[in-house]
Scaffold this active site. Structure first.
Site, mmCIF file in Angstrom:
data_model
loop_
_atom_site.group_PDB
_atom_site.id
_atom_site.type_symbol
_atom_site.label_atom_id
_atom_site.label_comp_id
_atom_site.label_asym_id
_atom_site.label_seq_id
_atom_site.Cartn_x
_atom_site.Cartn_y
_atom_site.Cartn_z
ATOM 1 N N SER A 23 -14.954 34.794 -11.762
ATOM 2 C CA SER A 23 -15.481 33.551 -11.204
ATOM 3 C C SER A 23 -14.389 32.511 -11.047
ATOM 4 C CB SER A 23 -16.607 33.007 -12.081
ATOM 5 O OG SER A 23 -16.214 32.997 -13.420
ATOM 6 N N HIS A 55 -18.230 37.933 -5.764
ATOM 7 C CA HIS A 55 -18.626 36.971 -6.781
ATOM 8 C C HIS A 55 -20.134 36.743 -6.734
ATOM 9 C CE1 HIS A 55 -18.553 32.668 -8.493
ATOM 10 N NE2 HIS A 55 -18.586 33.538 -9.463
HETATM 11 P P1 NAI Z 1 -19.899 39.282 -20.761
HETATM 12 O O1 NAI Z 1 -19.033 38.864 -21.892
HETATM 13 O O2 NAI Z 1 -21.377 39.112 -20.861
HETATM 14 O O3 NAI Z 1 -19.637 40.829 -20.456
HETATM 15 C C1 NAI Z 1 -18.387 41.405 -20.361
HETATM 16 C C2 NAI Z 1 -18.520 42.860 -20.773
HETATM 17 O O4 NAI Z 1 -17.329 43.529 -20.422
HETATM 18 C C3 NAI Z 1 -18.715 43.057 -22.280
HETATM 19 O O5 NAI Z 1 -19.882 43.840 -22.510
HETATM 20 C C4 NAI Z 1 -17.459 43.796 -22.715
HETATM 21 O O6 NAI Z 1 -17.706 44.738 -23.729
HETATM 22 C C5 NAI Z 1 -17.038 44.475 -21.427
HETATM 23 N N1 NAI Z 1 -15.619 44.785 -21.378
HETATM 24 C C6 NAI Z 1 -14.562 43.997 -21.685
HETATM 25 N N2 NAI Z 1 -13.412 44.654 -21.489
HETATM 26 C C7 NAI Z 1 -13.735 45.887 -21.058
HETATM 27 C C8 NAI Z 1 -12.989 47.036 -20.680
HETATM 28 N N3 NAI Z 1 -11.669 47.040 -20.719
HETATM 29 N N4 NAI Z 1 -13.671 48.132 -20.301
HETATM 30 C C9 NAI Z 1 -14.999 48.152 -20.273
HETATM 31 N N5 NAI Z 1 -15.762 47.093 -20.586
HETATM 32 C C10 NAI Z 1 -15.145 45.980 -20.993
HETATM 33 O O7 NAI Z 1 -19.324 38.552 -19.475
HETATM 34 P P2 NAI Z 1 -20.058 38.128 -18.128
HETATM 35 O O8 NAI Z 1 -20.635 36.788 -18.289
HETATM 36 O O9 NAI Z 1 -20.915 39.242 -17.669
HETATM 37 O O10 NAI Z 1 -18.817 37.990 -17.152
HETATM 38 C C11 NAI Z 1 -18.169 39.100 -16.587
HETATM 39 C C12 NAI Z 1 -17.353 38.637 -15.387
HETATM 40 O O11 NAI Z 1 -18.213 38.032 -14.447
HETATM 41 C C13 NAI Z 1 -16.297 37.610 -15.711
HETATM 42 O O12 NAI Z 1 -15.188 37.848 -14.901
HETATM 43 C C14 NAI Z 1 -16.985 36.286 -15.373
HETATM 44 O O13 NAI Z 1 -16.065 35.282 -15.015
HETATM 45 C C15 NAI Z 1 -17.771 36.712 -14.160
HETATM 46 N N6 NAI Z 1 -18.948 35.881 -13.863
HETATM 47 C C16 NAI Z 1 -19.769 35.422 -14.842
HETATM 48 C C17 NAI Z 1 -20.888 34.656 -14.520
HETATM 49 C C18 NAI Z 1 -21.829 34.180 -15.566
HETATM 50 O O14 NAI Z 1 -22.653 33.302 -15.280
HETATM 51 N N7 NAI Z 1 -21.787 34.723 -16.784
HETATM 52 C C19 NAI Z 1 -21.203 34.294 -13.116
HETATM 53 C C20 NAI Z 1 -20.306 34.907 -12.167
HETATM 54 C C21 NAI Z 1 -19.209 35.641 -12.537
#
Ligand code: NAI
Length: 685
Positions: free
Chosen positions: A419, A440
């Site tokens: 993001s 995104h």
């Molecule tokens: P989150 O923390 O809920 O989930 C991330 C997941 O990725 C975790 O389950 C973690 O175990 C996994 N992970 C981390 N490193 C890994 C790897 N090397 N291999 C496999 N799995 C791995 O994060 P969230 O909120 O889902 O965000 C994910 C992405 O989406 C980020 O880049 C964030 O900036 C983006 N994003 C988030 C939004 C939100 O509202 N939460 C909105 C739009 C984009």
């Protein structure tokens, strides 16, 4: 046909039972819509068929997509005044009256979309048969365009299914499938594809009495009951939209309240009411928003691209929901995370989503079968698209890319859901940087229609085009943006949210700030929105933007996050949350200048929008408006931020910014882009 220069939009066949089958197939179009030309041709056919006096008439569509999608909205935009509007409405009404008055049985055979004018045409038939599948949708969604049914829809639907059910459909504009339509009496028979024609034929041959609603439904249209119900309807509508901003549903209630006992008067009231609404600002802007949506859809039209397998890495909030959504839309999806236990909650959420959307057990199981937990990442090799949604950390993302790229298929796309990280910071880790694009998504994935397609400096045009096509295939709207901090939507939203935080820390109650924004037409106030998104996420994005754009992050936001008050997810942010709902302390608006508060909030957003146009974050002002309407719910009846600027007057708004800059500091300094708006060709039309 007497006029051979007009392309034929219909063809007819008469079968051995002397039933006429009238096929609608609008020339040169993928979808049937009812414009003047089509209506006039229909009228000529109906005259001929009436003279032929067959056993019955079945009206059906030759288009794969569906029956009839509604009136021709393009034509609405050419209507210059009330007289022209009335002319079109009266034409539709008189054609449908001719259909309703035929002395033999008439059947509408419905598959796929049957909306607005399509439903009204079907209502003018004695019977309706609908195909039994989730893709068949019936409804009268005119209120979404700032108008209401005008070709006799309200006049015929209210007596057919009763006032309560009919008004509910028309006031919400929601659509229903064949089974739901059968349950309320809108269709007579629901049938699988293979029996559709015989079901229609049977109705003609047996000619059973037309549907009559039960007593309670009939009573709901009674003159003594209507005033009572009208009050209830108005209250329900008022919970969603105000009469000042969205007059159409209120006008429809009035038409029904005053005339439901008298079909001819009600028809004319329908016509007069719409003719008044159609040139109003709300309808014009909502029609504009409809075309903005079409424009985004058009961007994803590359039908040659047919991906099948999607691999999602990161099963957290976003990745888990993205994977589920792709499986719901028919893709084979593998979902990877660091350990099986991290994937399990996402699988549970997916099951809930499928249950809600698909309802039938077989369909739910089939969708679950398309979604594979895959903690080892076995799906990478076969994936056409790999979507990365892991932690927001550039180094972690880069090291993942180095590891997975050698395993990806040639030609497979790598999409990041980052993001905030510019793609240029990530693409260096790849052998083929041109395959990296940003997809995104917004949270919650199942509700937010927009997906920003982030084009980095090395993203190839082909990959970008494919990413847009894929976005359409999962029924989302693609918006191409450049890879600049915050992209488009978060960048414009953030100054607005930050101004709300400043206002709150100055002592304005959160509920007052939110009221000032919802009064303007935002779907949710900025304070509640910040709490819902998560204050930690807001802070993170705000800090990144502040760094790039030399802005300040309010101390109050930092303090709340430091105290663990993250908003909805922690139960407390600016508001306290109970059962997932913000508890808003009662705050009287008296003593507060709501206009000043609205100005501060909205002008910061508009100023950033102008800056994004100047910098070319999106390629034109329409795309900016589309992004903000579909990505943030920016007051649709205002047509989008840029359109709003042109409607109100760029010069005046810039003046207000200058005044605010004097009063409150440089965060209100007008962007240089305002200058070009005074002279640009864009107009409020
Ligand atoms: P989150 O923390 O809920 O989930 C991330 C997941 O990725 C975790 O389950 C973690 O175990 C996994 N992970 C981390 N490193 C890994 C790897 N090397 N291999 C496999 N799995 C791995 O994060 P969230 O909120 O889902 O965000 C994910 C992405 O989406 C980020 O880049 C964030 O900036 C983006 N994003 C988030 C939004 C939100 O509202 N939460 C909105 C739009 C984009």
């Amino acid at each position: 046909m007497d006029d051979t220069t007009v392309p034929a939009h219909f063809n007819t066949e008469t079968d051995d039972d002397n039933i006429v089958w009238l096929h609608i197939d609008k020339a040169g179009a993928g979808t049937n819509v009812l414009g003047t030309e089509v209506l006039k041709e229909l009228d000529r056919h109906l005259k001929e068929i009436a003279a032929q006096n067959p056993r019955g008439l079945v009206i059906l569509s030759d288009k794969k997509k569906g029956f009839i999608a509604g009136a021709d909205i393009e034509e609405f935009t050419r209507i210059r005044n009330k007289t022209e509007a009335l002319e079109l409405i009266h034409l539709g009404q008189s054609v449908f009256n001719r259909l309703a008055e035929l002395s033999f049985p008439t059947v509408a055979l419905i598959h796929g979309f049957c909306l607005g004018g399509g439903t009204e045409l079907s209502l003018a038939c004695r019977y309706r048969v609908a195909r039994d599948d989730p893709g068949t949708r019936l409804g009268l969604p005119e209120v979404r365009l700032g108008i209401h049914p005008g070709f006799g829809g309200s006049v015929r639907l209210t007596p057919l299914v009763g006032g309560i059910k009919a008004m509910d459909l028309m006031l919400t504009g929601r659509t229903i499938d064949g089974r739901q339509a059968k349950r309320i009496g809108l269709v007579d028979v629901v049938s699988p594809e293979r029996h559709l024609r015989s079901a229609a034929r049977r109705l003609v041959l047996d000619a059973p009495p037309a549907h009559r609603p039960v007593l309670a439904d009939r009573l709901s249209n009674h003159a003594l009951v209507r005033p009572l119900l009208a009050r209830v309807f108005r209250k329900q509508v008022a919970k969603r939209v105000s009469e000042q901003h969205y007059p159409a549903p209120y006008a429809l209630i009035d038409v029904w309240l005053k005339h439901a006992n008298h079909p001819t008067r009600m028809l004319e009231a329908e016509a007069q009411s719409i003719a008044g609404l159609i040139k109003g600002i709300t309808a014009r802007n909502l029609i504009r928003v409809f075309f903005l949506q079409e424009k985004l859809k058009e961007l994803g039209k590359d039908s040659a691209y047919q991906p099948k397998y999607v691999h999602v890495i990161g099963a957290g909030t976003m990745g888990g929901d993205i994977a589920a959504w792709c499986a719901l839309r028919g893709f084979h999806v593998s979902l990877q995370d660091q350990a099986p236990k991290r994937i399990a909650p996402a699988m549970q959420r997916a099951h809930k989503l499928f249950k809600r959307k698909l309802k039938r057990p077989l369909k739910i199981t089939t969708a679950m079968d398309r979604l594979l937990p895959d903690h080892r990442g076995a799906g990478i090799e076969r994936a056409d698209i790999v979507i990365e949604a892991i932690f927001e950390d550039a180094e972690v993302k880069r090291s993942l890319y180095r590891e997975i790229e050698p395993r990806m298929k040639p030609g497979a796309i790598l999409a990041t859901n980052t993001s905030s990280i510019p793609l240029e910071e990530l693409s260096g880790a790849l052998q083929q940087p041109e395959r990296l694009v940003g997809l995104h998504f917004f949270n919650p994935v199942a509700l937010m229609q927009l997906v920003e397609i982030v084009n980095g400096s090395s993203t190839s045009e082909e990959v970008s085009r494919k990413a847009m096509a894929f976005t359409r295939q999962i029924d989302r709207l693609p918006l191409p943006v450049t890879s600049t901090p915050g992209f488009l939507v978060n960048r414009i939203l953030m100054p607005y949210l930050m101004e709300a935080v400043v206002l709150e820390s100055e002592g304005t109650p959160a509920a007052i700030i939110d009221t000032a924004a919802t009064r303007f037409g935002m779907p949710m106030g900025p304070v509640e929105l910040a709490d819902t998104v998560g204050l930690d996420i807001c802070l993170h994005v705000a800090e990144i933007l502040a760094e790039h754009f030399n802005a300040e992050v309010p101390e109050r936001l930092k303090a709340l996050v430091a105290d663990g008050h993250l908003g909805k997810k922690s139960g407390r942010g600016f508001y306290t949350f109970r059962k997932g709902k913000a508890v808003k302390p009662k705050a009287s608006t008296s003593g507060w200048n709501l206009d000043d508060i609205t100005n501060r909030l909205i002008l910061r957003m508009l100023n950033e929008a102008v800056c994004c146009v100047r910098e070319g974050v999106v390629s034109d002002q329409e795309l900016l408006d589309a992004g903000l309407v579909f990505g943030t719910g920016f007051a649709p009846f205002r047509g989008g931020p840029m359109h709003h600027i042109h409607s109100v007057g760029a010069e005046m708004l810039r003046k207000e910014l200058e005044n605010l800059e004097q009063l409150r500091g440089k965060r209100f300094a007008p962007d240089p882009g305002w200058e070009t708006l005074f002279t640009s060709g864009e107009t409020a039309e």
